[in-house]
Each structure stands twice: as structure tokens, then as C-alpha cells.
Design an enzyme around this catalytic site. Structure first.
Site, PDB file in Angstrom:
ATOM      1  CE  LYS A  22      -1.832   1.579   4.022  1.00 44.34           C
ATOM      2  NZ  LYS A  22      -1.488   2.996   4.226  1.00 44.34           N
ATOM      3  CG  ASN A  23       2.380   2.712   3.562  1.00 46.78           C
ATOM      4  OD1 ASN A  23       1.197   2.976   3.337  1.00 46.78           O
ATOM      5  ND2 ASN A  23       2.875   2.587   4.784  1.00 46.78           N
ATOM      6  NE  ARG A  93      -0.219  11.807   7.950  1.00 48.38           N
ATOM      7  CZ  ARG A  93       0.233  13.013   8.233  1.00 48.38           C
ATOM      8  NH1 ARG A  93      -0.537  13.900   8.769  1.00 48.38           N
ATOM      9  NH2 ARG A  93       1.480  13.328   7.967  1.00 48.38           N
ATOM     10  CB  CYS A 117      -4.327  11.548  12.558  1.00 50.76           C
ATOM     11  SG  CYS A 117      -3.865   9.852  12.262  1.00 50.76           S
ATOM     12  NE  ARG A 122       0.353   9.822  10.828  1.00 53.63           N
ATOM     13  CZ  ARG A 122      -0.056   8.757  10.145  1.00 53.63           C
ATOM     14  NH1 ARG A 122      -1.237   8.273  10.333  1.00 53.63           N
ATOM     15  NH2 ARG A 122       0.724   8.196   9.256  1.00 53.63           N
ATOM     16  CG  ASP A 306       2.782   1.300   9.601  1.00 49.23           C
ATOM     17  OD1 ASP A 306       2.305   2.115  10.409  1.00 49.23           O
ATOM     18  OD2 ASP A 306       2.975   1.562   8.391  1.00 49.23           O
ATOM     19  CB  VAL A 328       7.154   6.519  14.842  1.00 49.11           C
ATOM     20  CG1 VAL A 328       6.844   7.268  13.549  1.00 49.11           C
ATOM     21  CG2 VAL A 328       8.442   5.723  14.696  1.00 49.11           C
ATOM     22  NE  ARG A 398      -7.088   4.128   5.731  1.00 49.00           N
ATOM     23  CZ  ARG A 398      -6.163   4.553   6.586  1.00 49.00           C
ATOM     24  NH1 ARG A 398      -6.467   4.717   7.842  1.00 49.00           N
ATOM     25  NH2 ARG A 398      -4.948   4.835   6.184  1.00 49.00           N
TER      26      ARG A 398
HETATM   27  C1  UD1 Z   1       4.146   6.787   6.689  1.00 52.74           C
HETATM   28  C2  UD1 Z   1       3.310   5.581   6.406  1.00 52.74           C
HETATM   29  C3  UD1 Z   1       2.686   5.057   7.690  1.00 52.74           C
HETATM   30  C4  UD1 Z   1       3.761   4.835   8.746  1.00 52.74           C
HETATM   31  C5  UD1 Z   1       4.644   6.062   8.916  1.00 52.74           C
HETATM   32  C6  UD1 Z   1       5.838   5.810   9.817  1.00 52.74           C
HETATM   33  C7  UD1 Z   1       2.569   5.961   4.132  1.00 52.74           C
HETATM   34  C8  UD1 Z   1       1.452   6.285   3.210  1.00 52.74           C
HETATM   35  N1  UD1 Z   1       2.281   5.932   5.437  1.00 52.74           N
HETATM   36  O1  UD1 Z   1       3.274   7.795   7.211  1.00 52.74           O
HETATM   37  O2  UD1 Z   1       2.022   3.831   7.402  1.00 52.74           O
HETATM   38  O3  UD1 Z   1       3.137   4.538   9.985  1.00 52.74           O
HETATM   39  O4  UD1 Z   1       5.157   6.480   7.642  1.00 52.74           O
HETATM   40  O5  UD1 Z   1       6.567   4.720   9.366  1.00 52.74           O
HETATM   41  O6  UD1 Z   1       3.671   5.701   3.709  1.00 52.74           O
HETATM   42  N2  UD1 Z   1       6.218  14.580  11.079  1.00 52.74           N
HETATM   43  C9  UD1 Z   1       6.353  15.913  11.375  1.00 52.74           C
HETATM   44  N3  UD1 Z   1       6.233  16.836  10.361  1.00 52.74           N
HETATM   45  C10 UD1 Z   1       5.972  16.461   9.072  1.00 52.74           C
HETATM   46  C11 UD1 Z   1       5.852  15.093   8.771  1.00 52.74           C
HETATM   47  C12 UD1 Z   1       5.978  14.177   9.799  1.00 52.74           C
HETATM   48  O7  UD1 Z   1       6.583  16.286  12.525  1.00 52.74           O
HETATM   49  O8  UD1 Z   1       5.870  17.340   8.214  1.00 52.74           O
HETATM   50  C13 UD1 Z   1       6.341  13.566  12.169  1.00 52.74           C
HETATM   51  C14 UD1 Z   1       5.055  12.797  12.403  1.00 52.74           C
HETATM   52  O9  UD1 Z   1       4.187  13.485  13.260  1.00 52.74           O
HETATM   53  C15 UD1 Z   1       5.574  11.524  13.022  1.00 52.74           C
HETATM   54  C16 UD1 Z   1       6.913  11.320  12.319  1.00 52.74           C
HETATM   55  O10 UD1 Z   1       7.247  12.572  11.749  1.00 52.74           O
HETATM   56  O11 UD1 Z   1       5.790  11.687  14.396  1.00 52.74           O
HETATM   57  C17 UD1 Z   1       6.908  10.279  11.235  1.00 52.74           C
HETATM   58  O12 UD1 Z   1       5.801  10.473  10.391  1.00 52.74           O
HETATM   59  P1  UD1 Z   1       5.876  10.190   8.826  1.00 52.74           P
HETATM   60  O13 UD1 Z   1       7.040   9.335   8.500  1.00 52.74           O
HETATM   61  O14 UD1 Z   1       5.734  11.480   8.107  1.00 52.74           O
HETATM   62  O15 UD1 Z   1       4.553   9.346   8.596  1.00 52.74           O
HETATM   63  P2  UD1 Z   1       3.738   9.313   7.262  1.00 52.74           P
HETATM   64  O16 UD1 Z   1       4.655   9.582   6.132  1.00 52.74           O
HETATM   65  O17 UD1 Z   1       2.503  10.105   7.392  1.00 52.74           O
END
Ligand code: UD1
Length: 421
Positions: A22-23, A93, A117, A122, A306, A328, A398
Site C-alpha cells: 500500500k505505502n 492522510r 488523526c 501528524r 506499523d 514515532v 483501507r
Molecule cells: C508513513 C506511512 C505510515 C507509517 C509512517 C511511519 C505511508 C502512506 N504511510 O506515514 O504507514 O506509519 O510512515 O513509518 O507511507 N512529522 C512531522 N512533520 C511532518 C511530517 C511528519 O513532525 O511534516 C512527524 C510525524 O508526526 C511523526 C513522524 O514525523 O511523528 C513520522 O511520520 P511520517 O514518517 O511522516 O509518517 P507518514 O509519512 O505520514
């Protein structure tokens, strides 16, 4: 609304095939927005999040054809509406992944902020700051990110936090920028590597994906390509935990063992015999109760957030006391309350959960709260006495393709029922 009913007590045995990730499928679908020609994507899992991304691309004006054998063709040459509305973004998201490609190729984007969320705040501040560094003008107004740019310009971007979709968004945007972009502290997830390989097949020049420094030499244009999505490592891990929690023997075919090293290490620690081949993994628990294992989540290649909920279910019935630390996402513990309803003995203090394994759980009605939390409730249901009735399983749909059917293939007694409990 559909529910899943699981009758516990069956030792799982047999083989399932991993679906496409999916990701990886989601960013690759979004990458089609960068191309001057159609993209043909293979091994796309049939999931609600994928359908949402396809709907989003369609609404923007892309022509999407869903073919047989999990193949999706996207022709995004004629984007008329570079707009991702709240009603779609709030259900997924990962819709934020269209932001970078839209700004880079169509010079404009209006994408809803994802909003709250269930698993933490996030934010998307790093996506926005990165695009600004590449020269985009970004305004946040009325719950929307409005971004505009001429041709983006390469830059050095240091990410404060390792972010998977943030890395992907900026990597995609940089492929069409003028000059070189360097992304430091980049996410190293296999899905980032898969996206980079797809972008390169489209004519981009991305190197270093899989390390924490990704270098992108911008190109004037990108073309189409045919690309096959890699297997889902989280789905793979979930089926292996299903084998371990039931004391069973499960083989996952079409998998990539090198992507689940941290998970396999923990399963071995739990007492499982794990063997691997080039594209399969077999786990044999030989009827034993799992041993408690400590888990600390962190970005790849460490233990994935995950898979945290699934291991919480395993630890709930394991022999011993375990500690789970979620680093995380600050609030990714909703499943613990539901596991308690099934008889789990645990306590939570900040980001640390202590789980004292009990010999057995007992079935109860529970509610799915997010994707991986739902999977953990199904896993717990597989070993709970009696029936576990899981509501709100749209979360499972999902991200898990034909979950109950695949578990059924392994001998689980699980069925989907419609209507209120
Ligand atoms: C992706 C995955 C999700 C997985 C996550 C962590 C997809 C579609 N989803 O989510 O399944 O659980 O990685 O492995 O690939 N953060 C910030 N600012 C930002 C962006 C992120 O502070 O602009 C923080 C988030 O709050 C979180 C951390 O960074 O604490 C990691 O999040 P992130 O890797 O961005 O998760 P996703 O990419 O949304």
C-alpha cells in the site's frame, strides 16, 4: 457497517501470498502526476486507500484505467483541477502525496490539511518547508495548503524528523526542479526506494534512496513507464504474527525477507523457527506459546511502528512481561484499551506500555480505531476463547487486501457480517 467475527482457538497453517505494498502504491500513483505520458503500474493492491487515491487523481482530471491482474494505467497529462478536497484527504492522510508532484508539474496545488488523526498530531510542516526551500510559495488558509511555483529550483533540504511521505513528496517535486536537490535525514524505508526506482524508470535521476541522503538531479520532463509495486512488508509481518500467536506454521509467498529483518528478529526472539528463501518466509511456532518480546519502534531499518499493534497482541498472550515503546507516533496506543476488553493485562505510561502476558484472552465486542490497531484485534481474536466481534472494520479494508479471505486460507474461522452488532 461491516464487522468481522473471529472464533479463536485454531492453530493457523498454510500459505498466503503477499499483496503489493500500500505505502509504495500510493506514492507511485501520485508520481503519475509528474509524467508527460501514461504510467502503467502493476501489483497494485485492491484496497480502499488505493481506490481513494485513484478517485483523487480522477477528480483532478487524470484518466485512470483499472485493468485485470492488479494493473492500473494513469494518464495525468490533462490535469484540470489541481485540488485535493478535505472530504478525500480526511479519509486518507497519504493524499498529501499529490502536493509535491502538482506543484512541480502543474505549478499549483490546493490540498486540504489532513487534520486530526487517531494516532497523533501528524503535522505536514516538513512537506511545506521543503517545498518552500524548492521555491514554492505556500499559504495555509481555510484548512488548505495553497502552493504556487514557476519551475522549482533544486536546494539542500535537511529534514528535522525522519518522515516517509515528506521524503517522498520532496523527492518527487525535485525530479522536475532546475538543478540538484539533496535531501538529508531522508527516510530509508523500502517504499521510498521503490518510488525512487519508479521515478528513475520515468526518466528521473534519483540516487541514494535507501540511505539518509538522497540526491536528485532535476529533469525538464518525465515520461511514462511500466512499474511493478514491491510486496507489502507490513502485511507480510502481520501474517507471520498470525502464525506465531496461534502456535502455527505459516508461509508467506511473494515476500521480500530483507525488508522485514527487524520483525523476523523479534519473531525468533518470541520462539519461532523462521526460515527464508529469495521470495518467501516461513514461520513455525511448533504449537508453543510465544515468549514476551520488547519492542521499540523507530524509522526503518528499525522495528516499524506499523507492526507495533500486532506485537502488542502477541505480547498480550505471551509468556512473560514485555515493554513496548512507541517513538514515532505519540498516541498510537488505541488498540491497548480494546485488547484490555479481551482480557489483556497491561498498563500505559506515556509512550511506554508494559504488557503482562496472560495464558488466554476471551472474545468480546471490540472496535477498530485505525488500520494496524484493527489488525491487532483480529490477531487477538484468533487466540481468544469464543467469538471476538470487531466493529468499524473499514479501517482494515483501507490497508489489507482480502484480509479475512487470506486468514481463512490459513484455517482461521473468520467471517464478515453486515449490520449493527
Ligand atoms: C508513513 C506511512 C505510515 C507509517 C509512517 C511511519 C505511508 C502512506 N504511510 O506515514 O504507514 O506509519 O510512515 O513509518 O507511507 N512529522 C512531522 N512533520 C511532518 C511530517 C511528519 O513532525 O511534516 C512527524 C510525524 O508526526 C511523526 C513522524 O514525523 O511523528 C513520522 O511520520 P511520517 O514518517 O511522516 O509518517 P507518514 O509519512 O505520514
Amino acid at each position: 457497517m461491516d464487522r468481522l467475527q473471529v472464533s479463536g482457538g485454531i492453530r493457523l497453517s498454510g500459505e498466503v501470498r503477499a499483496s503489493g505494498a500500500k505505502n509504495a502504491a500510493l506514492p507511485i500513483l501520485a508520481a503519475s502526476l509528474l509524467a508527460d505520458a501514461p504510467l502503467t503500474i502493476g501489483n497494485v493492491p485492491h484496497l480502499r486507500d488505493v481506490t481513494t487515491m485513484i478517485e483523487l487523481l480522477g477528480r483532478m482530471g487524470a484518466r485512470v484505467t483499472v485493468g485485470e491482474r492488479l494493473q492500473v494505467e494513469v494518464d495525468a497529462r490533462a490535469i484540470s483541477e489541481p485540488f485535493a478536497p478535505y472530504e478525500l484527504v480526511r479519509t486518507m492522510r497519504a493524499s498529501i502525496l499529490v502536493l509535491g508532484p502538482l506543484v512541480a508539474r502543474h505549478h499549483e496545488a490546493r490540498v486540504s490539511l489532513p487534520g486530526g488523526c487517531a494516532i497523533g498530531a501528524r503535522p505536514v510542516d516538513l512537506h511545506v518547508a521543503g517545498l518552500e526551500a524548492l521555491g514554492a510559495e505556500v499559504r495555509i488558509e481555510g484548512g488548505y495548503i495553497h502552493a504556487r511555483a514557476g519551475r522549482l529550483t533544486g536546494a539542500r533540504i535537511v529534514l528535522d524528523t525522519v518522515t516517509v511521505t515528506g521524503t517522498e513528496n520532496l523527492m518527487m517535486a525535485a525530479t522536475l526542479a532546475r538543478g540538484r536537490t539533496v535531501i538529508e535525514n531522508a527516510a530509508r524505508e523500502p517504499e521510498v526506494v521503490d518510488l525512487a526506482a519508479c521515478l528513475n524508470a520515468m526518466g528521473a535521476a534519483v540516487s541514494g534512496a535507501g540511505t539518509d541522503t538522497i540526491v536528485i538531479e532535476g529533469r525538464e520532463r518525465l515520461g511514462g513507464c511500466a512499474y511493478t509495486v514491491l510486496p507489502d512488508r507490513i502485511e507480510t509481518g502481520t501474517f507471520l504474527v498470525a502464525g506465531a500467536i496461534t502456535g502455527g506454521r505459516v508461509r508467506v509467498g511473494g515476500a521480500r525477507p530483507e525488508h522485514v529483518d527487524a520483525v523476523l528478529g523479534k519473531l525468533r526472539e518470541a520462539g519461532a523457527a523462521v526460515t527464508t528463501g529469495a521470495d518467501w518466509i516461513e514461520l513455525d511456532m511448533q504449537g508453543r506459546r510465544p515468549l514476551a518480546v520488547d519492542v521499540r519502534t523507530a524509522p526503518y531499518p528499525a522495528f516499524p511502528t506499523d507492526m507495533q499493534a500486532q506485537f502488542a497482541a502477541l505480547d498480550a498472550v505471551a509468556d512473560g512481561v514485555s515493554t513496548i515503546v512507541e517513538t514515532v507516533f505519540e498516541n498510537r496506543y488505541m488498540h491497548l484499551l480494546e485488547l484490555q476488553r479481551l482480557g489483556a493485562d497491561l498498563s500505559l505510561d506515556g509512550r511506554t506500555a508494559v504488557i503482562r502476558g496472560v495464558p488466554r484472552l476471551s472474545g468480546a465486542p471490540v472496535m477498530a480505531t485505525d488500520l494496524r490497531a484493527s489488525a491487532s484485534l483480529v490477531l487477538a481474536g484468533l487466540v481468544a476463547e469464543g467469538t471476538t466481534d470487531i466493529a468499524r472494520i473499514y479501517h482494515i479494508d483501507r490497508g489489507y487486501e482480502r484480509f479475512e479471505e487470506k486468514l481463512g486460507q490459513l484455517g482461521a474461522r473468520i467471517r464478515r457480517v453486515s449490520g449493527p452488532a
